[in-house]
Design an enzyme around this catalytic site. Sequence first.
Site, PDB file in Angstrom:
ATOM      1  N   HIS A  40       0.834  -1.198   0.000  1.00  0.00           N
ATOM      2  CA  HIS A  40       0.000   0.000   0.000  1.00  0.00           C
ATOM      3  C   HIS A  40       0.873   1.255   0.000  1.00  0.00           C
ATOM      4  O   HIS A  40       1.684   1.459   0.898  1.00  0.00           O
ATOM      5  CB  HIS A  40      -0.886  -0.015   1.242  1.00  0.00           C
ATOM      6  N   ASP A  69      -1.096   6.592  -5.640  1.00  0.00           N
ATOM      7  CA  ASP A  69      -2.197   7.532  -5.852  1.00  0.00           C
ATOM      8  C   ASP A  69      -1.697   8.660  -6.745  1.00  0.00           C
ATOM      9  O   ASP A  69      -0.641   9.234  -6.491  1.00  0.00           O
ATOM     10  CB  ASP A  69      -2.663   8.130  -4.508  1.00  0.00           C
ATOM     11  N   HIS A  82      -1.298  10.918  -1.816  1.00  0.00           N
ATOM     12  CA  HIS A  82      -2.615  10.411  -1.430  1.00  0.00           C
ATOM     13  C   HIS A  82      -3.621  11.500  -1.115  1.00  0.00           C
ATOM     14  O   HIS A  82      -4.734  11.520  -1.628  1.00  0.00           O
ATOM     15  CB  HIS A  82      -2.499   9.468  -0.224  1.00  0.00           C
TER      16      HIS A  82
END
Length: 293
Positions: A40, A69, A82
Amino acid sequence: MRIRPVAALAGALLGLSALVLPASGAQAAAHEHPPVVVGHRGAAAYAPENTLASVDAAHRLGITWVENDVQRTKDGQLVVLHDTSLARTTNVKKVFPDRSPWNVGDFTLREIEKLDAGSWYDAKFKGERVPTLEDYLDEVEHNGQRLLMELKNPELYPGIERQALRELRHDGWLNGAHVKSRLIVQSFNADAIKKVHRLEPAIKTGFLGNPSVTDLPKYAAYCDQINPPHTAVTRAYVDAVHALRGPHHRRLELYTWTVDDAKAAVGSAGLGVDGVISNKPDVVREALADGDD
């Protein structure tokens, strides 16, 4: 240029089964392979998220898949971050104290390149920068890794779908090998994923969320994956997803997030998920390996 700083579910499922695979077949298929482990925002438990250092931390741990992201600057450059705001993960408040709320879209790339994106996490990452998407892609490629790329808040950046695809193509990520097995594009915004699928139908796509079982066939028209938070995943929901085929005529997949402990990882795998996204991907990988013993 590369930057390198130091319920009702069961009944609905029966209604879906005539559309595609029988539920029993889907269940069997779900357990043919252990879930894919995805880092992640790189490996966010070990290095500042969404930086090249985080990609490299995942690489050192032997993690093949990383997630990121993508957003856009004021002057139209794609960067990896993000939050809508730069405030949490950079020193923007110190460098630009009068620019609240410090949104990514209010700063040029040159301004963002002045920011420290590492010290907030640990002083040893001082000088780490917010990477451009180009630099991020270069690092993932250099490491031989694979990318689960999220278009973050695309409603704030009209046209970002086409622009991101253009960058992917420029950096060699839309060739056959990458599209076949090294790239997935996902978003919480269904319209953005529809657009990606329309523009580049070969790309594997994912919707972030947990649509109702009755709505799943609509998503299967343009999504290869349904990717819900792990707290929303049940055996019945996984089976409902697996009972459908996506736009590439393969069984729909389910990747779940964000799972950071062994018990939750083993529990998710037991439900038949196809992938687990984690800040601690090494912990998840080891737990799943132990579960196979």
